[in-house]
Design a protein around this motif. Structure first.
Motif, PDB file in Angstrom:
ATOM      1  N   THR A 216      -4.049   9.115  16.172  1.00 23.02           N
ATOM      2  CA  THR A 216      -2.917   9.327  15.328  1.00 23.02           C
ATOM      3  C   THR A 216      -3.033   7.860  14.361  1.00 23.02           C
ATOM      4  N   LEU A 217      -3.194   6.707  14.929  1.00 19.89           N
ATOM      5  CA  LEU A 217      -3.339   5.639  13.974  1.00 19.89           C
ATOM      6  C   LEU A 217      -4.259   5.771  13.101  1.00 19.89           C
ATOM      7  N   ARG A 218      -5.510   6.154  13.270  1.00 19.45           N
ATOM      8  CA  ARG A 218      -6.643   6.413  12.409  1.00 19.45           C
ATOM      9  C   ARG A 218      -6.083   7.478  11.298  1.00 19.45           C
ATOM     10  N   ASP A 219      -5.368   8.456  11.726  1.00 18.26           N
ATOM     11  CA  ASP A 219      -5.141   9.695  10.645  1.00 18.26           C
ATOM     12  C   ASP A 219      -3.935   9.031   9.822  1.00 18.26           C
ATOM     13  N   THR A 220      -2.729   8.579  10.590  1.00 16.30           N
ATOM     14  CA  THR A 220      -1.692   8.321   9.748  1.00 16.30           C
ATOM     15  C   THR A 220      -1.662   6.893   9.045  1.00 16.30           C
ATOM     16  N   ARG A 221      -2.527   5.723   9.486  1.00 18.01           N
ATOM     17  CA  ARG A 221      -2.562   4.486   9.377  1.00 18.01           C
ATOM     18  C   ARG A 221      -1.323   3.609   9.321  1.00 18.01           C
ATOM     19  N   GLU A 222      -0.287   4.047  10.303  1.00 16.79           N
ATOM     20  CA  GLU A 222       0.808   3.430  10.386  1.00 16.79           C
ATOM     21  C   GLU A 222       1.310   3.455  11.871  1.00 16.79           C
ATOM     22  N   CYS A 223       2.320   2.551  12.316  1.00 17.69           N
ATOM     23  CA  CYS A 223       2.692   2.326  13.540  1.00 17.69           C
ATOM     24  C   CYS A 223       4.005   1.433  13.652  1.00 17.69           C
ATOM     25  N   VAL A 224       4.665   1.394  14.683  1.00 21.00           N
ATOM     26  CA  VAL A 224       5.669   0.261  14.931  1.00 21.00           C
ATOM     27  C   VAL A 224       5.062  -0.506  16.095  1.00 21.00           C
ATOM     28  N   ILE A 225       4.990  -1.804  15.738  1.00 24.52           N
ATOM     29  CA  ILE A 225       4.844  -2.797  17.063  1.00 24.52           C
ATOM     30  C   ILE A 225       6.430  -3.138  17.652  1.00 24.52           C
ATOM     31  N   ALA A 226       6.602  -2.816  18.949  1.00 23.39           N
ATOM     32  CA  ALA A 226       7.917  -3.358  19.600  1.00 23.39           C
ATOM     33  C   ALA A 226       7.654  -4.338  20.392  1.00 23.39           C
ATOM     34  N   ILE A 227       8.432  -5.363  20.407  1.00 21.85           N
ATOM     35  CA  ILE A 227       8.451  -6.461  21.266  1.00 21.85           C
ATOM     36  C   ILE A 227       9.545  -6.264  22.440  1.00 21.85           C
ATOM     37  N   PRO A 228       9.175  -5.971  23.729  1.00 26.67           N
ATOM     38  CA  PRO A 228      10.205  -6.012  24.650  1.00 26.67           C
ATOM     39  C   PRO A 228      10.620  -7.461  25.357  1.00 26.67           C
ATOM     40  N   ALA A 229      11.483  -7.491  26.099  1.00 23.38           N
ATOM     41  CA  ALA A 229      11.842  -8.901  26.747  1.00 23.38           C
ATOM     42  C   ALA A 229      11.686  -8.538  28.192  1.00 23.38           C
ATOM     43  N   ILE A 230      11.612  -9.625  28.755  1.00 23.16           N
ATOM     44  CA  ILE A 230      11.066  -9.607  30.124  1.00 23.16           C
ATOM     45  C   ILE A 230      11.763  -8.738  31.102  1.00 23.16           C
ATOM     46  N   GLU A 231      13.086  -8.534  30.825  1.00 24.04           N
ATOM     47  CA  GLU A 231      13.687  -7.377  31.386  1.00 24.04           C
ATOM     48  C   GLU A 231      13.039  -5.886  31.612  1.00 24.04           C
ATOM     49  N   LEU A 232      12.251  -5.632  30.502  1.00 27.85           N
ATOM     50  CA  LEU A 232      11.597  -4.285  30.705  1.00 27.85           C
ATOM     51  C   LEU A 232      10.236  -4.547  31.058  1.00 27.85           C
ATOM     52  N   ALA A 233       9.803  -5.304  31.866  1.00 26.00           N
ATOM     53  CA  ALA A 233       8.551  -5.551  32.255  1.00 26.00           C
ATOM     54  C   ALA A 233       7.908  -4.309  32.944  1.00 26.00           C
ATOM     55  N   GLU A 234       8.629  -3.976  33.954  1.00 29.45           N
ATOM     56  CA  GLU A 234       8.163  -2.983  34.843  1.00 29.45           C
ATOM     57  C   GLU A 234       8.162  -1.538  33.987  1.00 29.45           C
ATOM     58  N   GLN A 235       9.062  -1.513  33.114  1.00 31.36           N
ATOM     59  CA  GLN A 235       8.854  -0.080  32.418  1.00 31.36           C
ATOM     60  C   GLN A 235       7.452  -0.136  31.413  1.00 31.36           C
TER      61      GLN A 235
ATOM     62  N   VAL B 101       4.692  -2.029  31.876  1.00 35.64           N
ATOM     63  CA  VAL B 101       3.507  -2.035  32.520  1.00 35.64           C
ATOM     64  C   VAL B 101       3.333  -0.309  32.904  1.00 35.64           C
ATOM     65  N   ASP B 102       4.488   0.450  33.497  1.00 37.49           N
ATOM     66  CA  ASP B 102       4.550   1.735  33.728  1.00 37.49           C
ATOM     67  C   ASP B 102       4.020   2.641  32.505  1.00 37.49           C
ATOM     68  N   VAL B 103       4.620   2.197  31.238  1.00 30.16           N
ATOM     69  CA  VAL B 103       4.292   3.148  30.066  1.00 30.16           C
ATOM     70  C   VAL B 103       2.739   2.949  30.133  1.00 30.16           C
ATOM     71  N   GLY B 104       2.123   1.782  30.159  1.00 26.05           N
ATOM     72  CA  GLY B 104       0.542   1.634  30.139  1.00 26.05           C
ATOM     73  C   GLY B 104      -0.237   2.184  31.185  1.00 26.05           C
ATOM     74  N   ASN B 105       0.505   2.982  32.170  1.00 26.00           N
ATOM     75  CA  ASN B 105      -0.320   3.451  33.327  1.00 26.00           C
ATOM     76  C   ASN B 105      -0.460   4.874  33.168  1.00 26.00           C
ATOM     77  N   VAL B 106       0.049   5.469  32.144  1.00 27.26           N
ATOM     78  CA  VAL B 106      -0.090   6.951  32.093  1.00 27.26           C
ATOM     79  C   VAL B 106      -0.382   7.279  30.440  1.00 27.26           C
ATOM     80  N   SER B 107      -1.278   8.290  30.183  1.00 28.64           N
ATOM     81  CA  SER B 107      -1.440   8.891  29.098  1.00 28.64           C
ATOM     82  C   SER B 107      -0.494   9.710  28.496  1.00 28.64           C
ATOM     83  N   GLY B 108      -0.172   9.241  27.084  1.00 28.56           N
ATOM     84  CA  GLY B 108       0.648  10.132  26.285  1.00 28.56           C
ATOM     85  C   GLY B 108       0.114  11.625  26.040  1.00 28.56           C
ATOM     86  N   ALA B 109      -1.249  11.900  26.473  1.00 30.14           N
ATOM     87  CA  ALA B 109      -1.632  13.214  26.569  1.00 30.14           C
ATOM     88  C   ALA B 109      -1.344  14.106  27.574  1.00 30.14           C
TER      89      ALA B 109
END
Length: 188
Positions: free
Chosen positions: A65-84, A86-94
């Motif tokens: 998607t990044l290669r095709d659209t050439r755009e994204c949003v970088i979002a910066i979470p606070a420490i209060e979202l740390a567990e969420q 990490v969990d986002v990184g443990n599964v695939s959007g597929a």
């Protein structure tokens, strides 16, 4: 003791743990049909004026998607979202709608199709400006288009991955602005 004898060898394969590049971020992408969100710990400012680099490779579902659209949003979470985050990184959007599974809220962006992350304290809408190092290193250079900050969500600060499954948060700020005599433009 001085000199090399005071040091112990350290594995080159773990050197990234010593040079922690920046805060843990999430990167959202959209192909127009599907919004995805991923966690990223390899990122850095490249140049003043909103030039940012991050590693995202073909092993990531967001890559095409990044290669095709050439755009994204970088979002910066606070420490209060740390567990969420990490969990986002443990599964695939597929396989899963990460927004729904982890209770995160996509918001419309001003200049890109990828959504902002409502729960994050900062969102940076970006367009790819250099992808020459993507094939070799997965390194994308993006330019900020719009930046949105909600200080009420910043909490205690950013999350920093230490490269080994442990994390830290920003500590107390040390104000050395009066010493920044060579770079006064950085202290405003």
């Amino acid at each position: 003791m001085t000199g090399p004898d005071q040091f112990s060898p350290y594995p080159i394969s773990k050197v990234h743990r010593l040079i922690e590049p920046g805060p843990v971020i999430t990167i959202s992408t959209s192909d127009g049909r599907h919004d995805n969100l991923m966690t990223n710990g390899f990122n850095m400012p490249v140049q003043h004026g909103g030039l940012i680099g991050f590693v995202l490779g073909p092993w990531d579902y967001s890559f095409d998607t990044l290669r095709d659209t050439r755009e994204c949003v970088i979002a910066i979470p606070a420490i209060e979202l740390a567990e969420q985050v990490v969990d986002v990184g443990n599964v695939s959007g597929a396989d899963v709608d990460k927004w729904e599974r982890f209770g995160l809220t996509p918001l419309a962006s001003a200049s890109v199709a990828a959504p902002l992350v409502a729960e994050c304290f900062a969102n940076i809408e970006c367009r790819v400006v250099d992808d020459r190092l993507v094939d070799d290193y997965g390194l994308w250079i993006v330019q900020a288009q719009h930046v949105w900050v909600d200080d009420s969500k910043r909490g205690t600060g950013e999350i920093h991955h230490r490269g080994d499954g442990t994390f830290s948060e920003n500590g107390e700020a040390i104000d050395l602005r009066e010493r920044m005599t060579k770079w006064p433009s950085l202290i405003d």
